[in-house]
Each structure stands twice: as C-alpha cells, then as structure tokens.
Design an enzyme around this catalytic site. Structure first.
Site, PDB file in Angstrom:
ATOM      1  CG  HIS A  59      -2.011  -0.963   1.218  1.00  0.00           C
ATOM      2  ND1 HIS A  59      -1.863  -2.231   1.731  1.00  0.00           N
ATOM      3  CD2 HIS A  59      -3.279  -0.890   0.745  1.00  0.00           C
ATOM      4  CE1 HIS A  59      -2.995  -2.896   1.578  1.00  0.00           C
ATOM      5  NE2 HIS A  59      -3.876  -2.110   0.975  1.00  0.00           N
ATOM      6  CG  ASP A 129      -4.003  -5.689  -4.016  1.00  0.00           C
ATOM      7  OD1 ASP A 129      -5.103  -5.159  -3.780  1.00  0.00           O
ATOM      8  OD2 ASP A 129      -3.234  -6.081  -3.119  1.00  0.00           O
TER       9      ASP A 129
END
Length: 267
Positions: A59, A129
């Site tokens: 992230h 993702d």
C-alpha cells in the site's frame, strides 16, 4: 480469503493470514471457499505469489518478496492446492527479482502467464490488487498500469478509484494499446470472455470478467445519446449484481462494449 503464510501478527498481512503453516492455511481457506461457492460467490485467493514475507507494505510503496525457490518451498504450497475454477486469483504488487526484475508481480507476464498459468496450470480468473496502491502509483500512472496489467495476463483490473475520470483514462489507454498492438487483440479478447457463458455459469473460467461494471462508468460512454448511455450502464450494473461482485473493478469488456455501442446508429 488471504492465503499468505506469515509469522508476523502485525504489518502488511498480519492477522489476515491463517498462520505460518501452509497446511493450516489451506484447510481454513478451503472452508471459506466452500462456503462462498455454496452461496454463489466466486472467492478470490490472494496475494499471489505470497506477500507474507515481503519487505514491506505494498500500500505504501514498492516491496520485494523472497526468491522464487523460497516461495516454492513455503508460500506457493498454500496456493497450489486451492487453484481451481471455483476461485479467482489476486496477484500482489510484490516484485520477485529473479522472476519479475523490478516489476511487481501484478504487471509481470513471467509471473502470471509463466508461473501461475503455465507452470501451476491455473485456468481461472486473474485479478490485480488495487492499481492505486503505492507499489504501483509510485512507478506508473493509472493508465500505464492498466495497460501493463492487461498485457501481463490479468483479466480484471481493480482500479481502486471511484473517480469516473480515472475510468475514462484507463479505458482510453487500453483501447489505444489494443489499436496499436501494444496489447495483442488475442489477449484483449481472452480477458473479455463470453458474456453468454458468464450468465449461464458464473464460475466459467475467465468469462467472469465479461460483464463487470465500474463505479462512475456513466462517464465512460463517449458522448452517447442519453438513452444508450443509461442502457449501457444499467446492463453492466445488473450483471455485476448478478455476479455478487463489487462494481469497482474494470474489465477489458467495458472498453469493447462501449466501443461497440458508440458504433451503433442512434435509436
């Protein structure tokens, strides 16, 4: 379910993992898969090829996984028994330098087409993702990432954005890439699948990507008459609801469907 194996109870994966024993991970993940499948939902196992021992949190920025041989001896042992047409596979934004070089696995043909599809014989749906995560956004624009992800072998692109302008940019980049041959037409069509097969069997290989809608898709209709624009969006949203999927993913089908509609005569 998260099928990463890890010793850590904190960090990028932490308690999302079922533990550091691949056999236990498989057991718990299979129970979850069976339940979701019985409910008519296609489960997605993640984060291929294994995020549990990566160098950081994707992230936040680029991360590196252990070498392939280490992944084979541990992480991939949790993925292999679960691979079937009853699951999709989410590929993580983790580089494996001896396979992908500096590229994240999610944008690597060697990882997706080579390891996952050819070596591990997975024939189902492959999804990225979120393409707005730091491991991607620090190195690629969203349109660049969308093209690279489709070219690498993903069937469904998780944009991670609710901004209709981002959908436009990603779709436009993919359309241009196909027109120029950067993304082969065969790869594009493979990702689209067959909507009719999808409606007949929501677990039919990669055809699942055919009718997935996108948040804010109403902007991605290139000046269509309002009646066609509303019909287009409504049909995709209906398909997404039938699939029990969140409508914030993008598939190549969106670009093709919109292209077909704008070539039709106004009604």
């Amino acid at each position: 379910p998260d099928v990463d194996t890890t010793d850590a109870t904190t960090g990028a994966i932490g308690t999302r993992s079922y533990g550091n024993d691949h056999a236990v991970v498989v057991q718990f993940a299979q129970t979850a898969i069976d339940a979701w499948t019985a409910a008519g939902v296609l489960p997605t196992i993640k984060h291929f090829p294994g995020h549990g021992y990566a160098s950081g949190d994707s992230h936040d920025g680029p991360v590196v996984a252990p070498p392939l041989e280490e992944l084979r001896a541990r992480d991939l042992l949790a993925f292999q028994p679960l691979l079937s047409d009853d699951v999709a596979v989410m590929v993580g934004h983790i580089s494996v330098p001896d396979v992908t070089g500096d590229k994240p696995s999610s944008l690597s043909q060697e990882m997706i087409l080579g390891l996952l599809r050819y070596e591990m014989r997975f024939t189902g749906l492959v999804i990225t993702d979120a393409l707005t995560m730091g491991a991607i956004a620090d190195q690629y624009t969203l349109p660049e990432a969308a093209v690279e992800a489709l070219k690498a072998g993903n069937d469904l692109l998780l944009l991670g954005s609710n901004d209709p302008a981002d959908v436009d940019k990603a779709a436009g980049a993919i359309e241009t890439a196909v027109d120029l041959g950067v993304v082969p037409e065969e790869r594009f069509n493979e990702a689209i699948g067959d909507p009719r097969s999808l409606r007949a069997n929501r677990h039919h290989n990669r055809s699942l990507s055919a009718a997935v809608a996108v948040n804010g898709l109403s902007s991605h209709t290139w000046g269509l008459p309002s009646s066609q624009r509303l019909a287009f969006v409504a049909s995709l949203l209906t398909s997404a609801r039938q699939l029990c999927l969140q409508p914030n993913c993008f598939s190549a089908a969106c670009a093709k469907r919109s292209r077909n509609i704008r070539n039709e005569e106004p009604r």
